[in-house]
Design an enzyme around this catalytic site. Structure first.
Site, PDB file in Angstrom:
ATOM      1  N   ILE A   1       0.839  -1.203   0.000  1.00  0.00           N
ATOM      2  CA  ILE A   1       0.000   0.000   0.000  1.00  0.00           C
ATOM      3  C   ILE A   1       0.874   1.254   0.000  1.00  0.00           C
ATOM      4  CG2 ILE A   1      -1.824   1.256   1.213  1.00  0.00           C
ATOM      5  CD1 ILE A   1      -2.625  -1.485   2.487  1.00  0.00           C
TER       6      ILE A   1
ATOM      7  N   ALA B   1       4.696  -1.580   8.901  1.00  0.00           N
ATOM      8  CA  ALA B   1       4.166  -2.559   9.847  1.00  0.00           C
ATOM      9  C   ALA B   1       4.529  -3.957   9.384  1.00  0.00           C
ATOM     10  CB  ALA B   1       2.640  -2.440   9.934  1.00  0.00           C
TER      11      ALA B   1
ATOM     12  N   THR C   1      -6.152  -1.086  10.429  1.00  0.00           N
ATOM     13  CA  THR C   1      -6.915  -2.141   9.753  1.00  0.00           C
ATOM     14  C   THR C   1      -8.273  -2.359  10.407  1.00  0.00           C
ATOM     15  OG1 THR C   1      -6.953  -4.544   9.453  1.00  0.00           O
ATOM     16  CG2 THR C   1      -5.585  -3.739  11.218  1.00  0.00           C
ATOM     17  N   ASP C   2      -9.210  -2.913   9.638  1.00  0.00           N
ATOM     18  CA  ASP C   2     -10.515  -3.274  10.215  1.00  0.00           C
ATOM     19  C   ASP C   2     -10.395  -4.465  11.173  1.00  0.00           C
ATOM     20  OD1 ASP C   2     -10.048  -5.287   8.340  1.00  0.00           O
ATOM     21  OD2 ASP C   2     -12.003  -5.125   7.357  1.00  0.00           O
ATOM     22  N   GLU C   3      -9.238  -5.168  11.120  1.00  0.00           N
ATOM     23  CA  GLU C   3      -9.117  -6.383  11.929  1.00  0.00           C
ATOM     24  C   GLU C   3      -9.080  -6.086  13.431  1.00  0.00           C
ATOM     25  OE1 GLU C   3      -6.448  -9.332  10.285  1.00  0.00           O
ATOM     26  OE2 GLU C   3      -6.677  -8.519   8.267  1.00  0.00           O
TER      27      GLU C   3
ATOM     28  N   TYR D   1      -1.428 -10.200  15.035  1.00  0.00           N
ATOM     29  CA  TYR D   1      -1.350  -9.036  14.130  1.00  0.00           C
ATOM     30  C   TYR D   1      -2.368  -7.977  14.533  1.00  0.00           C
ATOM     31  CZ  TYR D   1      -2.498  -6.145  10.039  1.00  0.00           C
ATOM     32  OH  TYR D   1      -2.797  -5.089   9.210  1.00  0.00           O
TER      33      TYR D   1
ATOM     34  N   LYS E   1      -1.893  -4.127  16.040  1.00  0.00           N
ATOM     35  CA  LYS E   1      -2.422  -2.922  15.395  1.00  0.00           C
ATOM     36  C   LYS E   1      -3.383  -2.193  16.352  1.00  0.00           C
ATOM     37  CE  LYS E   1      -1.824  -1.577  11.713  1.00  0.00           C
ATOM     38  NZ  LYS E   1      -0.753  -0.722  11.093  1.00  0.00           N
TER      39      LYS E   1
ATOM     40  N   HIS F   1      -9.070 -18.282  13.091  1.00  0.00           N
ATOM     41  CA  HIS F   1      -9.401 -17.594  11.839  1.00  0.00           C
ATOM     42  C   HIS F   1     -10.675 -16.742  11.973  1.00  0.00           C
ATOM     43  CE1 HIS F   1      -9.539 -18.327   7.183  1.00  0.00           C
ATOM     44  NE2 HIS F   1      -9.550 -17.053   7.494  1.00  0.00           N
TER      45      HIS F   1
HETATM   46  P1  NAD Z   1       3.424  -4.656   3.542  1.00  0.00           P
HETATM   47  O1  NAD Z   1       3.789  -5.799   4.437  1.00  0.00           O
HETATM   48  O2  NAD Z   1       3.274  -4.886   2.088  1.00  0.00           O
HETATM   49  O3  NAD Z   1       4.508  -3.488   3.709  1.00  0.00           O
HETATM   50  C1  NAD Z   1       5.001  -3.098   4.960  1.00  0.00           C
HETATM   51  C2  NAD Z   1       6.201  -2.179   4.734  1.00  0.00           C
HETATM   52  O4  NAD Z   1       6.697  -1.773   6.016  1.00  0.00           O
HETATM   53  C3  NAD Z   1       7.360  -2.880   4.002  1.00  0.00           C
HETATM   54  O5  NAD Z   1       7.898  -2.028   3.010  1.00  0.00           O
HETATM   55  C4  NAD Z   1       8.378  -3.111   5.123  1.00  0.00           C
HETATM   56  O6  NAD Z   1       9.739  -3.111   4.653  1.00  0.00           O
HETATM   57  C5  NAD Z   1       8.103  -1.928   6.043  1.00  0.00           C
HETATM   58  N1  NAD Z   1       8.529  -2.201   7.427  1.00  0.00           N
HETATM   59  C6  NAD Z   1       8.251  -3.305   8.167  1.00  0.00           C
HETATM   60  N2  NAD Z   1       8.860  -3.209   9.375  1.00  0.00           N
HETATM   61  C7  NAD Z   1       9.508  -2.015   9.387  1.00  0.00           C
HETATM   62  C8  NAD Z   1      10.308  -1.345  10.350  1.00  0.00           C
HETATM   63  N3  NAD Z   1      10.595  -1.900  11.554  1.00  0.00           N
HETATM   64  N4  NAD Z   1      10.813  -0.113  10.057  1.00  0.00           N
HETATM   65  C9  NAD Z   1      10.546   0.450   8.831  1.00  0.00           C
HETATM   66  N5  NAD Z   1       9.830  -0.143   7.881  1.00  0.00           N
HETATM   67  C10 NAD Z   1       9.313  -1.365   8.151  1.00  0.00           C
HETATM   68  O7  NAD Z   1       2.114  -4.035   4.184  1.00  0.00           O
HETATM   69  P2  NAD Z   1       0.825  -3.406   3.494  1.00  0.00           P
HETATM   70  O8  NAD Z   1      -0.104  -4.483   3.154  1.00  0.00           O
HETATM   71  O9  NAD Z   1       1.263  -2.448   2.454  1.00  0.00           O
HETATM   72  O10 NAD Z   1       0.222  -2.603   4.719  1.00  0.00           O
HETATM   73  C11 NAD Z   1       0.622  -1.273   4.997  1.00  0.00           C
HETATM   74  C12 NAD Z   1      -0.138  -0.753   6.202  1.00  0.00           C
HETATM   75  O11 NAD Z   1      -1.538  -0.800   5.944  1.00  0.00           O
HETATM   76  C13 NAD Z   1       0.086  -1.562   7.476  1.00  0.00           C
HETATM   77  O12 NAD Z   1       0.145  -0.677   8.552  1.00  0.00           O
HETATM   78  C14 NAD Z   1      -1.151  -2.463   7.558  1.00  0.00           C
HETATM   79  O13 NAD Z   1      -1.437  -2.783   8.899  1.00  0.00           O
HETATM   80  C15 NAD Z   1      -2.196  -1.539   6.957  1.00  0.00           C
HETATM   81  N6  NAD Z   1      -3.335  -2.233   6.309  1.00  0.00           N
HETATM   82  C16 NAD Z   1      -3.117  -3.190   5.368  1.00  0.00           C
HETATM   83  C17 NAD Z   1      -4.200  -3.807   4.737  1.00  0.00           C
HETATM   84  C18 NAD Z   1      -4.019  -4.836   3.657  1.00  0.00           C
HETATM   85  O14 NAD Z   1      -5.010  -5.415   3.196  1.00  0.00           O
HETATM   86  N7  NAD Z   1      -2.822  -5.097   3.182  1.00  0.00           N
HETATM   87  C19 NAD Z   1      -5.506  -3.433   5.101  1.00  0.00           C
HETATM   88  C20 NAD Z   1      -5.689  -2.459   6.076  1.00  0.00           C
HETATM   89  C21 NAD Z   1      -4.593  -1.849   6.665  1.00  0.00           C
HETATM   90  P1  TYD Z   2      -4.937 -12.727   3.794  1.00  0.00           P
HETATM   91  O1  TYD Z   2      -4.727 -12.270   2.384  1.00  0.00           O
HETATM   92  O2  TYD Z   2      -3.792 -13.336   4.525  1.00  0.00           O
HETATM   93  O3  TYD Z   2      -5.509 -11.464   4.589  1.00  0.00           O
HETATM   94  P2  TYD Z   2      -6.180 -11.394   6.094  1.00  0.00           P
HETATM   95  O4  TYD Z   2      -5.854 -12.619   6.839  1.00  0.00           O
HETATM   96  O5  TYD Z   2      -5.502 -10.181   6.670  1.00  0.00           O
HETATM   97  O6  TYD Z   2      -7.646 -11.197   5.880  1.00  0.00           O
HETATM   98  O7  TYD Z   2      -6.134 -13.768   3.802  1.00  0.00           O
HETATM   99  C1  TYD Z   2      -7.413 -13.425   3.267  1.00  0.00           C
HETATM  100  C2  TYD Z   2      -8.347 -14.586   3.541  1.00  0.00           C
HETATM  101  O8  TYD Z   2      -7.915 -15.718   2.777  1.00  0.00           O
HETATM  102  C3  TYD Z   2      -8.332 -15.051   4.987  1.00  0.00           C
HETATM  103  O9  TYD Z   2      -9.650 -15.473   5.328  1.00  0.00           O
HETATM  104  C4  TYD Z   2      -7.396 -16.246   4.990  1.00  0.00           C
HETATM  105  C5  TYD Z   2      -7.592 -16.836   3.625  1.00  0.00           C
HETATM  106  N1  TYD Z   2      -6.412 -17.505   3.008  1.00  0.00           N
HETATM  107  C6  TYD Z   2      -6.559 -18.761   2.403  1.00  0.00           C
HETATM  108  O10 TYD Z   2      -7.659 -19.350   2.398  1.00  0.00           O
HETATM  109  N2  TYD Z   2      -5.451 -19.324   1.825  1.00  0.00           N
HETATM  110  C7  TYD Z   2      -4.230 -18.715   1.810  1.00  0.00           C
HETATM  111  O11 TYD Z   2      -3.250 -19.310   1.285  1.00  0.00           O
HETATM  112  C8  TYD Z   2      -4.108 -17.418   2.406  1.00  0.00           C
HETATM  113  C9  TYD Z   2      -2.793 -16.705   2.428  1.00  0.00           C
HETATM  114  C10 TYD Z   2      -5.221 -16.847   2.994  1.00  0.00           C
END
Ligand code: NAD
Ligand code: TYD
Length: 353
Positions: free
Chosen positions: A16, A87, A134-136, A159, A163, A293
């Site tokens: 993101i 994160a 996150t919504d989690e 996780y 958060k 889960h």
């Molecule tokens: P990601 O795992 O793809 O990227 C995380 C980034 O943070 C990486 O570039 C990593 O190198 C950096 N990082 C990790 N530890 C670090 C540290 N100690 N110091 C500096 N940098 C560090 O994550 P993402 O999916 O892009 O998520 C980004 C943010 O959005 C997070 O805070 C996550 O909780 C939040 N978020 C993600 C989702 C999702 O669906 N992916 C949804 C809601 C919120």
């Molecule tokens: P994920 O992409 O890890 O996001 P989150 O756990 O933060 O929601 O997983 C999305 C959903 O898919 C979650 O219900 C777990 C499930 N999942 C699988 O069924 N198989 C997989 O290999 C993975 C990574 C996730």
């Protein structure tokens, strides 16, 4: 050049974060954008090659858990705003190794807020600490209802607990020290550049390579999917218009059972790979469920929609097709990841399931 503002984006090399960095670098040429990232397994500067040479983009390799490094970063730049995305973000990894989640997600956030308070010295006009969450944190829903900004926190995984803790610390710093802070809580993102440990890119990669697609449990869990650029647009709006002390929920209004989502993805992949319809679905393999889960997430984002006129793209299928096309035409990006440590992680995670 004199920049109008200097903005720190943490975690800008991640999924993101890289979309947020790109948007800010392109949309605000008069802002200096500093991307501070530790470059963990999930951080990848290849995500930013298209903007890395722009004059308003700066990269700093920084571990936010390292207090001295954070103090040094704030000494080098005079930040007006901070958009904090760095994160540990993967639930499965938080189950096999929770410690890093506590360090980065909680202590890292506190280090940044301490440095911001120290730098701003109680002069908060024009300053903002924006925490991306996150919504989690709200826990798991049954078949009814949606999370609103008023829903009680009830995190269930290491996780989401980490958060939630960081959200609480941000609110405490806002309340106690007056730190101008906003929080947004977003649903599951998908789109280009997502690390292939997460469901959608993992499934795309496995289907492409004719490998089993692991679906946890019965595939009945429900997630609310949002296209990553819609999240970046919401972050931009909230950064510009959000009120300190407020929380904004961001969601796709787009709930899918995992199994239905994977079936749709299989159909798209069959078309893209010129396979006969039904070929990819044969790869679906039900595996042992994730411990604890969460059953269902769903976000009510009406506050953001009403106050700032934001809305997500209407078609999930179109978003998924765009995502599939990106992964298929960027196989080098994926290969570089798979050939590294990720290959070992995948083996250890899925070989016993
Ligand atoms: P990601 O795992 O793809 O990227 C995380 C980034 O943070 C990486 O570039 C990593 O190198 C950096 N990082 C990790 N530890 C670090 C540290 N100690 N110091 C500096 N940098 C560090 O994550 P993402 O999916 O892009 O998520 C980004 C943010 O959005 C997070 O805070 C996550 O909780 C939040 N978020 C993600 C989702 C999702 O669906 N992916 C949804 C809601 C919120
Ligand atoms: P994920 O992409 O890890 O996001 P989150 O756990 O933060 O929601 O997983 C999305 C959903 O898919 C979650 O219900 C777990 C499930 N999942 C699988 O069924 N198989 C997989 O290999 C993975 C990574 C996730």
């Amino acid at each position: 050049m004199n920049f109008r503002k200097t903005i720190l984006i943490t975690g800008g090399a991640g999924f993101i974060g890289s979309h947020v960095v790109r948007r800010f670098v392109n949309n605000y040429p008069d802002y200096r954008i500093v991307n501070a990232d530790k470059l963990t397994y999930a951080g990848n500067l290849e995500n930013l090659t298209d903007i890395e040479k722009k004059g308003n983009y700066f990269f700093e390799k920084t571990d936010i858990v390292d207090k001295q490094a954070v103090v040094k970063l704030f000494g080098k730049f005079n930040f007006d705003g901070i958009i904090h995305l760095a994160a540990e973000s993967h639930v499965d990894r938080s189950i096999t190794g929770p410690d890093e989640f506590v360090f980065t997600n909680i202590i890292g956030t506190v280090n940044l807020m301490n440095a911001a308070l120290n730098s701003w010295q109680k002069v908060f006009v024009g300053k903002l600490f924006y925490h991306i969450s996150t919504d989690e944190v709200y826990g798991s829903l049954g078949s009814e209802g949606m999370f609103t900004e008023k829903s009680a926190y009830d995190p269930k995984s290491p996780y989401s607990a980490s958060k939630a803790s960081s959200d609480h610390m941000v609110r405490a710093y806002n309340h106690t020290f007056g730190l101008p802070a906003v929080i947004s809580n977003c649903s599951n993102n998908y789109g280009p550049n997502q690390f292939p440990e997460k469901l959608i890119p993992l499934a795309i990669n496995n289907i492409k390579n004719n490998k089993p697609v692991p679906v946890y449990g019965k595939g009945e869990n429900i997630r609310d999917w949002l296209y990553v650029e819609d999240h970046a647009a919401a972050i931009d709006l909230i950064f510009q218009n959000g009120k300190a002390g407020e929380t904004y929920n961001i969601g796709g209004n787009n709930e899918w059972k995992n199994i239905d989502l994977i079936r749709l993805l299989c159909k798209i992949m069959d078309k893209r790979l010129n396979r006969s319809i039904g070929t990819s679905e044969k790869l679906i393999t039900f595996v042992k469920d994730r411990p604890g889960h969460d059953l269902r997430y769903a976000i009510d984002s009406s506050k953001l929609q009403k106050e700032m006129g934001w809305s997500p793209i209407p078609s999930f299928e179109a978003g998924l097709e765009k995502t599939v096309d990106w992964y298929l035409s960027n196989s080098g990006w994926l290969e570089n990841i798979i050939s590294g440590d990720y290959g070992k992680y995948y083996e250890s995670m899925y070989s016993g399931r």
